[in-house]
Design a protein around this motif. Structure first.
Motif, short mmCIF file in Angstrom:
data_model
loop_
_atom_site.label_atom_id
_atom_site.label_comp_id
_atom_site.label_asym_id
_atom_site.label_seq_id
_atom_site.Cartn_x
_atom_site.Cartn_y
_atom_site.Cartn_z
N PRO A 70 1.83 -3.26 -2.28
CA PRO A 70 2.46 -3.36 -3.60
C PRO A 70 3.32 -2.14 -3.92
CG PRO A 70 0.11 -3.86 -3.71
CD PRO A 70 0.38 -3.29 -2.35
N ALA A 71 4.42 -2.37 -4.61
CA ALA A 71 5.28 -1.28 -5.06
C ALA A 71 4.62 -0.57 -6.24
CB ALA A 71 6.64 -1.83 -5.48
N PRO A 72 4.87 0.74 -6.40
CA PRO A 72 4.31 1.45 -7.55
C PRO A 72 4.77 0.83 -8.86
CG PRO A 72 5.25 2.99 -5.96
CD PRO A 72 5.66 1.61 -5.53
N ALA A 73 3.89 0.84 -9.85
CA ALA A 73 4.21 0.25 -11.16
C ALA A 73 4.71 1.30 -12.15
CB ALA A 73 2.98 -0.45 -11.72
N ALA A 74 4.75 2.58 -11.75
CA ALA A 74 5.16 3.65 -12.65
C ALA A 74 5.73 4.80 -11.80
CB ALA A 74 3.99 4.10 -13.51
N ASN A 75 5.74 6.00 -12.34
CA ASN A 75 6.35 7.16 -11.69
C ASN A 75 5.34 7.89 -10.79
OD1 ASN A 75 8.06 9.20 -10.96
ND2 ASN A 75 7.92 10.28 -12.90
N TYR A 76 5.06 7.31 -9.62
CA TYR A 76 4.18 7.91 -8.64
C TYR A 76 4.51 7.30 -7.27
CZ TYR A 76 1.54 3.55 -9.02
OH TYR A 76 1.18 2.23 -9.04
N VAL A 77 3.96 7.91 -6.22
CA VAL A 77 4.13 7.34 -4.89
C VAL A 77 2.86 6.60 -4.52
CG1 VAL A 77 5.85 9.03 -4.13
CG2 VAL A 77 3.42 9.50 -3.77
N PRO A 78 2.96 5.56 -3.67
CA PRO A 78 1.77 4.77 -3.36
C PRO A 78 0.76 5.49 -2.48
CG PRO A 78 3.68 3.92 -2.18
CD PRO A 78 4.17 4.99 -3.11
N ASP A 129 -4.74 15.08 8.44
CA ASP A 129 -5.43 13.86 8.89
C ASP A 129 -6.08 13.10 7.74
OD1 ASP A 129 -7.54 15.55 8.32
OD2 ASP A 129 -8.56 15.26 10.23
N THR A 130 -5.54 13.32 6.52
CA THR A 130 -6.06 12.66 5.34
C THR A 130 -4.95 11.84 4.68
OG1 THR A 130 -7.61 14.48 5.01
CG2 THR A 130 -7.28 13.00 3.15
N LEU A 131 -5.29 10.63 4.28
CA LEU A 131 -4.37 9.76 3.58
C LEU A 131 -4.96 9.45 2.21
CD1 LEU A 131 -1.84 7.90 3.60
CD2 LEU A 131 -3.33 6.11 4.52
N TYR A 132 -4.23 9.81 1.16
CA TYR A 132 -4.63 9.53 -0.21
C TYR A 132 -3.83 8.33 -0.70
CZ TYR A 132 -6.40 14.30 0.07
OH TYR A 132 -7.06 15.44 0.45
N VAL A 133 -4.51 7.27 -1.10
CA VAL A 133 -3.82 6.08 -1.57
C VAL A 133 -4.05 5.95 -3.08
CG1 VAL A 133 -3.58 3.58 -1.39
CG2 VAL A 133 -4.06 4.93 0.66
N SER A 134 -2.95 5.84 -3.81
CA SER A 134 -3.00 5.69 -5.26
C SER A 134 -3.79 4.44 -5.64
CB SER A 134 -1.58 5.57 -5.82
OG SER A 134 -0.87 6.76 -5.59
N GLY A 135 -4.27 4.44 -6.87
CA GLY A 135 -5.05 3.31 -7.36
C GLY A 135 -4.33 1.99 -7.20
N GLN A 136 -5.04 1.03 -6.67
CA GLN A 136 -4.52 -0.33 -6.49
C GLN A 136 -5.22 -1.24 -7.49
OE1 GLN A 136 -1.91 -0.94 -4.03
NE2 GLN A 136 -2.01 1.26 -4.43
N ALA A 162 -16.42 -8.24 -8.82
CA ALA A 162 -16.52 -7.87 -7.39
C ALA A 162 -15.43 -8.54 -6.58
CB ALA A 162 -17.90 -8.25 -6.86
N GLU A 163 -15.09 -9.78 -6.92
CA GLU A 163 -13.98 -10.44 -6.23
C GLU A 163 -12.66 -9.73 -6.52
OE1 GLU A 163 -11.63 -14.71 -5.92
OE2 GLU A 163 -13.38 -14.57 -7.20
N ALA A 164 -12.47 -9.29 -7.76
CA ALA A 164 -11.27 -8.53 -8.13
C ALA A 164 -11.20 -7.23 -7.33
CB ALA A 164 -11.26 -8.26 -9.63
N ALA A 165 -12.36 -6.56 -7.18
CA ALA A 165 -12.41 -5.31 -6.42
C ALA A 165 -12.08 -5.55 -4.95
CB ALA A 165 -13.79 -4.67 -6.56
N GLN A 166 -12.47 -6.69 -4.44
CA GLN A 166 -12.14 -7.04 -3.05
C GLN A 166 -10.63 -7.11 -2.86
OE1 GLN A 166 -13.12 -11.08 -1.38
NE2 GLN A 166 -14.74 -9.86 -0.41
N TYR A 167 -9.93 -7.66 -3.83
CA TYR A 167 -8.47 -7.71 -3.76
C TYR A 167 -7.87 -6.29 -3.81
CZ TYR A 167 -8.12 -12.78 -3.84
OH TYR A 167 -8.20 -14.10 -3.50
N CYS A 168 -8.50 -5.40 -4.58
CA CYS A 168 -8.05 -4.00 -4.59
C CYS A 168 -8.18 -3.41 -3.19
CB CYS A 168 -8.88 -3.17 -5.57
SG CYS A 168 -8.67 -3.59 -7.30
N ALA A 169 -9.29 -3.69 -2.51
CA ALA A 169 -9.50 -3.16 -1.15
C ALA A 169 -8.44 -3.68 -0.20
CB ALA A 169 -10.90 -3.53 -0.67
N LEU A 170 -8.07 -4.94 -0.33
CA LEU A 170 -7.02 -5.48 0.54
C LEU A 170 -5.70 -4.76 0.30
CD1 LEU A 170 -7.88 -9.28 0.27
CD2 LEU A 170 -8.15 -7.82 2.30
#
Length: 154
Positions: free
Chosen positions: A20-28, A34-41, A64-72
């Motif tokens: 998904p593309a960012p919804a505001a002023n941030y990077v995804p 060796d660390t990858l930080y992923v913004s909130g999905q 929990a189903e909604a959270a599963q989609y966040c994980a994807l």
């Protein structure tokens, strides 16, 4: 060649969305060594946002189903960050889950388990992680759940 994570997702009946593309002023995502930080999905299906408030219009199981989609979506962002190569994803280090819930709702951990369980099913022991699961009075666009992640990468 399809990586083991994507193969396992397919076996479980899941499809990895486009990042998904960012919804505001941030990077995804941000890579740092060796660390990858992923913004909130946020919780969204292919047909749209999953909105609602846990303890009011949604059950813990629906959350929990909604959270599963966040994980994807988190995996989709990791794939984008790694140039399409999920084989470079070594492990899930930490998840922080925000649950749009009423003041008396106390099952935030059960909701965020939707994401934690998916990572475990897809990545085995590399999917085990530290985690926070907290209540939020509201979330962007009225979504039910938002989750951010920290991954170890190669």
């Amino acid at each position: 060649m399809t990586h083991a994570i994507e193969t396992r997702l397919t076996e479980l009946g899941h499809t990895l969305p486009e990042a998904p593309a960012p919804a505001a002023n941030y990077v995804p995502f941000v890579r740092c060594g060796d660390t990858l930080y992923v913004s909130g999905q946020i919780s969204q299906r292919p047909d749209g946002l999953i909105t609602g408030k846990l303890g009011e219009s949604m059950s813990a199981e629906e959350g929990a189903e909604a959270a599963q989609y966040c994980a994807l979506s988190l995996l989709a962002q990791a794939k984008a960050a790694l140039g399409g190569d999920l084989s470079r994803l070594k492990r899930v280090v930490k998840l922080v889950g925000f649950v749009n819930s009423t003041p008396d709702f106390i099952d935030q951990p059960k909701v965020v388990n939707g994401a934690s369980d998916l990572f475990g099913e897809v990545m085995g022991t590399a999917g085990a992680h530290a985690r926070s699961a907290v209540s939020a009075a509201s979330l962007p666009m009225g979504v039910a759940v938002e989750i951010e992640a920290i991954f170890e990468i190669e």
